[in-house]
Design a protein around this motif. Sequence first.
Motif: not given
Length: 136
Positions: A111-112, A108, A65-71, A115
Amino acid sequence: MKKLLENDIIGSISTQLYRCTIQWRNGQLVMDEPESLGGQDLGPDPYTTLLASLAGCTLSTLRMYIDRKGWDIPVFAVTLNMEQEQTPELVTHISRTLTFPEGVDAAIQQRLLVIAEKCPVSKILENKIVIRTQNQ
């Protein structure tokens, strides 16, 4: 129903008290109880293995999820433990704490947390489980 694993997990035990060998698709691991319970502490106990499954699933789900969001969150951790209480029925409480580096925005982090609840192992543990035991 479709099996979730390509290959079955196979566990075996010999005469050494509590020392189990678990074979999985790519190798094997040893499970044992701590010395305080009569084992030799040669590997994780069943409770530890259960929580390790939840830890691994939580971390992998969050990383995707973090990678997909680019965080920019290069490292984070999860801490787990559990307790049981006997009300009229046995109730198990699992605590899961996420730890992020300083500077990760509170929104963030919130949100995590949401998730983390969606990881596949969380979903399994939070829903009805039916275990069918048979001989071969």
